[in-house]
Design a protein around this motif. Sequence first.
Motif, PDB file in Angstrom:
ATOM      1  N   MET A   1      13.263 -20.401  -4.951  1.00 40.21           N
ATOM      2  CA  MET A   1      13.473 -20.554  -3.660  1.00 40.21           C
ATOM      3  C   MET A   1      13.110 -22.019  -3.001  1.00 40.21           C
ATOM      4  O   MET A   1      11.897 -22.729  -2.850  1.00 40.21           O
ATOM      5  CB  MET A   1      12.561 -19.362  -3.389  1.00 40.21           C
ATOM      6  N   ASN A   2      14.001 -22.549  -2.233  1.00 37.70           N
ATOM      7  CA  ASN A   2      13.975 -23.858  -1.351  1.00 37.70           C
ATOM      8  C   ASN A   2      13.133 -23.765  -0.281  1.00 37.70           C
ATOM      9  O   ASN A   2      13.861 -23.861   0.772  1.00 37.70           O
ATOM     10  CB  ASN A   2      14.930 -24.891  -1.636  1.00 37.70           C
ATOM     11  N   LEU A   3      12.028 -24.094  -0.369  1.00 39.35           N
ATOM     12  CA  LEU A   3      11.066 -24.252   1.152  1.00 39.35           C
ATOM     13  C   LEU A   3      10.068 -25.089   1.268  1.00 39.35           C
ATOM     14  O   LEU A   3      10.139 -25.179   2.528  1.00 39.35           O
ATOM     15  CB  LEU A   3      10.094 -23.059   1.201  1.00 39.35           C
ATOM     16  N   GLU A   4      11.009 -26.524   0.790  1.00 41.37           N
ATOM     17  CA  GLU A   4      10.720 -27.488   0.683  1.00 41.37           C
ATOM     18  C   GLU A   4      11.142 -27.963   2.357  1.00 41.37           C
ATOM     19  O   GLU A   4      12.237 -28.340   1.871  1.00 41.37           O
ATOM     20  CB  GLU A   4      10.750 -28.455  -0.045  1.00 41.37           C
ATOM     21  N   LEU A   5      11.008 -28.575   3.542  1.00 45.01           N
ATOM     22  CA  LEU A   5      11.114 -29.144   4.437  1.00 45.01           C
ATOM     23  C   LEU A   5      11.167 -30.506   4.054  1.00 45.01           C
ATOM     24  O   LEU A   5      10.933 -31.307   3.705  1.00 45.01           O
ATOM     25  CB  LEU A   5      10.621 -29.144   5.689  1.00 45.01           C
ATOM     26  N   PRO A   6      12.250 -31.249   5.073  1.00 44.09           N
ATOM     27  CA  PRO A   6      11.996 -32.792   4.722  1.00 44.09           C
ATOM     28  C   PRO A   6      11.163 -33.230   5.902  1.00 44.09           C
ATOM     29  O   PRO A   6      10.874 -32.119   7.085  1.00 44.09           O
ATOM     30  CB  PRO A   6      13.363 -33.313   5.487  1.00 44.09           C
ATOM     31  N   GLN A   7      10.337 -34.583   5.373  1.00 45.35           N
ATOM     32  CA  GLN A   7       9.590 -34.869   6.380  1.00 45.35           C
ATOM     33  C   GLN A   7       9.773 -36.325   7.013  1.00 45.35           C
ATOM     34  O   GLN A   7       9.699 -37.356   6.499  1.00 45.35           O
ATOM     35  CB  GLN A   7       8.192 -35.127   5.936  1.00 45.35           C
ATOM     36  N   PRO A   8      10.362 -35.737   7.989  1.00 51.13           N
ATOM     37  CA  PRO A   8      10.824 -37.386   8.890  1.00 51.13           C
ATOM     38  C   PRO A   8      10.148 -38.288   9.145  1.00 51.13           C
ATOM     39  O   PRO A   8       8.969 -37.731   9.807  1.00 51.13           O
ATOM     40  CB  PRO A   8      11.682 -36.270  10.049  1.00 51.13           C
ATOM     41  N   ARG A   9      10.067 -39.478   9.520  1.00 49.17           N
ATOM     42  CA  ARG A   9       8.710 -40.863  10.008  1.00 49.17           C
ATOM     43  C   ARG A   9       9.388 -41.179  10.899  1.00 49.17           C
ATOM     44  O   ARG A   9       8.144 -41.083  12.267  1.00 49.17           O
ATOM     45  CB  ARG A   9       9.524 -41.514   8.755  1.00 49.17           C
ATOM     46  N   SER A  10      10.556 -40.356  11.869  1.00 48.16           N
ATOM     47  CA  SER A  10      10.209 -40.720  13.381  1.00 48.16           C
ATOM     48  C   SER A  10      10.127 -40.171  13.735  1.00 48.16           C
ATOM     49  O   SER A  10      10.214 -38.599  13.317  1.00 48.16           O
ATOM     50  CB  SER A  10      11.717 -41.719  13.553  1.00 48.16           C
ATOM     51  N   ALA A  11      10.226 -39.878  15.131  1.00 51.49           N
ATOM     52  CA  ALA A  11       9.609 -38.873  16.145  1.00 51.49           C
ATOM     53  C   ALA A  11      11.277 -38.762  16.313  1.00 51.49           C
ATOM     54  O   ALA A  11      11.335 -36.921  16.360  1.00 51.49           O
ATOM     55  CB  ALA A  11       9.315 -38.914  17.368  1.00 51.49           C
ATOM     56  N   LYS A  12      12.045 -38.684  16.519  1.00 49.73           N
ATOM     57  CA  LYS A  12      13.869 -38.703  16.307  1.00 49.73           C
ATOM     58  C   LYS A  12      14.304 -38.340  16.313  1.00 49.73           C
ATOM     59  O   LYS A  12      14.402 -36.405  15.966  1.00 49.73           O
ATOM     60  CB  LYS A  12      14.378 -39.760  17.296  1.00 49.73           C
ATOM     61  N   GLY A  13      13.932 -38.166  14.250  1.00 49.70           N
ATOM     62  CA  GLY A  13      13.953 -37.222  13.181  1.00 49.70           C
ATOM     63  C   GLY A  13      13.276 -35.988  12.904  1.00 49.70           C
ATOM     64  O   GLY A  13      13.805 -34.829  12.974  1.00 49.70           O
ATOM     65  N   ARG A  14      11.905 -35.611  13.234  1.00 55.02           N
ATOM     66  CA  ARG A  14      11.362 -35.037  13.967  1.00 55.02           C
ATOM     67  C   ARG A  14      11.779 -34.021  14.891  1.00 55.02           C
ATOM     68  O   ARG A  14      11.372 -32.591  14.502  1.00 55.02           O
ATOM     69  CB  ARG A  14      10.044 -35.168  13.853  1.00 55.02           C
TER      70      ARG A  14
END
Length: 205
Positions: A1-14
Motif C-alpha cells: 500500500m503506497n501511503l507515502e506523500l510527496p514532500q514539496p519544498r515550496s509553499a506553493k507546492g505544499r
Amino acid sequence: MNLELPQPRSAKGRATLKELLRAGDEILRRDGYAGARVSDISNAAGLSNGAFYRYFDDKRHLLLHVIHDFLRYSEEYVHVTFDPEHPMASVRESTERYMRFYAQHADMWRAVIEAGQNDPDVEALRNEVTDAWCARIARMLHRAQKAGLVRADLDCDVASFLLGGMMQFYAQHAFRPDSTLETDPGKVAGTATALWESGAFVTGR
C-alpha cells in the motif's frame, strides 16, 4: 500500500498538494470510488492533469490518502474517555457522536464501503479502524468488569465486536438514501445505550 506523500519544498507546492487532497475528498464523496476520475479531481482543484501526476501516481494513490485521513479522523471524533462513575453516560455520548459523524459524512462512508469491496487496501484501512475502535470498547468493558459494573460472565472481547458492529451495521443501513430508519443521533443513542445496559452492565448508572 503506497501511503507515502510527496514532500514539496515550496509553499506553493505544499498548497497544491493540499488542494489536490481537498479536491479528491470532494470528488470521492460526489462520484464514489469507481466514478472518480483524475480529470475531475484536477478540475476541482483548478489544476491540470500534469500537475496531478507530479504529486500522485494515479487516482488510487490519492484516494487511499483521502480515505486514510478520513478514517483516522472518524476514530478520533468518536472517542470518549470512559467515566466509571457514569458508565452509561459515556456509552451514550460515544454512540451519539458516532451517529452524528456518520450523518455528516454518509457520502464518504458509502464511498469507503464501495471502495473496500474492490480494493483490499481500502478494506484493510477500514478494518484497522474497526479493530482499534472495538479494542477501545473491550478495554472499557474489562475495566468496568473489574469494577463490578459489567456482568462477570461476559466475554468482553467478543462483546466489543458485537456491540461495536451493531452501531456500524445500523448506521450503514440507516443512512442509505432509501432508508426509513431513525437517524436522530440522540434517539438512536438512547436505544443503543439501553441495549448495552441490559446486555452487559449489572446496573445502569
